[in-house]
Design a protein around this motif. Structure first.
Motif: not given
Length: 247
Positions: A5-26
């Protein structure tokens, strides 16, 4: 799940690091707002998150533009986690004294600007909530030659991170850096294969563990840092350098 139930913003989410973090958060239950400059690239990450059962939204955001950042944060509303993973153009291979002033100060200005704007937008909402986590990436290790203003930029961001942690701590907001010695997996595919291999070998050779941190390592530590399990951690850098930097 750690980020349910957390709301997270990942800036630069299309990059390899941003994408990996975004997927882990989700994967840990967060609704992840993917922010970047190119909608098509963001959609690819969003598709992977949705296919895995995660929740996500995308937005075209210029993290160098004050209004773009502020308008997006206002549209998101509640922000529990903000992670700045914006990439920046750097000028490697030239001694500092042989560089132009513009090439030296440009990266420092841009790195500091994106972190400040994204952090400020999140923090103003987090103060009202009495909680939140702001993350940045890179850290500031031992000096190396011919990296241009790369390390100066990280040093500026680290100074700002410390000040933010001091000011925002009384409001229940944590501010943390994830420090690495480079993530060879994240190097562009446009680099020649031999050059990519050389970078990976050099990075691993600098460590105590004879290995560099991976995208999976960064994603796992970012998820932990953003969660309540790290509730007592702020004002510091989490060392993911595999022993390349000794604290």
């Amino acid at each position: 799940m750690m980020l349910n139930d957390k709301q997270a913003i990942v800036y630069g989410a299309a990059g390899p690091i941003g994408g990996a973090v975004a997927k882990a958060f989700a994967a840990e239950g967060a609704t992840v707002h993917l922010a970047g400059r190119t909608a098509e690239r963001l959609e690819k990450v969003a598709d992977e998150i949705r296919a895995a059962g995660g929740k996500t939204e995308i937005a075209v955001v210029d993290a160098l533009d004050e209004r773009s950042v502020d308008d997006h944060a206002a549209a998101v509303g509640r922000i529990d986690i903000s992670f700045n993973l914006i990439g920046h153009v750097q000028h490697f291979g030239t001694p500092l004294i042989d560089m132009s002033l513009a090439d030296v100060e440009g990266p420092v200005r841009n790195m500091l600007r994106t972190f400040y704007l994204t952090s400020r937008a999140a923090a103003r909402r987090m103060v009202e909530q009495g909680s939140g986590v702001i993350l940045t990436f890179g850290g500031n290790g031992d000096p190396m030659a011919n990296l241009g203003a790369f390390q100066a930029g990280f040093g500026a961001v680290e100074a700002l991170r410390r000040s933010l942690a001091c000011e925002l701590g009384p409001h229940g907001i944590r501010v943390i850096t994830l420090q690495t010695n480079g993530i060879p997996e994240s190097n562009p595919d446009t680099y020649p294969e031999d050059f990519r291999r050389e970078i990976a070998e050099q990075t691993a050779a600098q460590t105590m563990l004879n290995r560099a941190a991976t995208l999976a390592d960064v994603a796992a530590i970012a998820t932990f840092a953003a969660s309540d399990r790290a509730a007592s951690i702020t004002g510091t850098a989490l060392n993911l350098t595999a022993g390349a930097v000794v604290n």
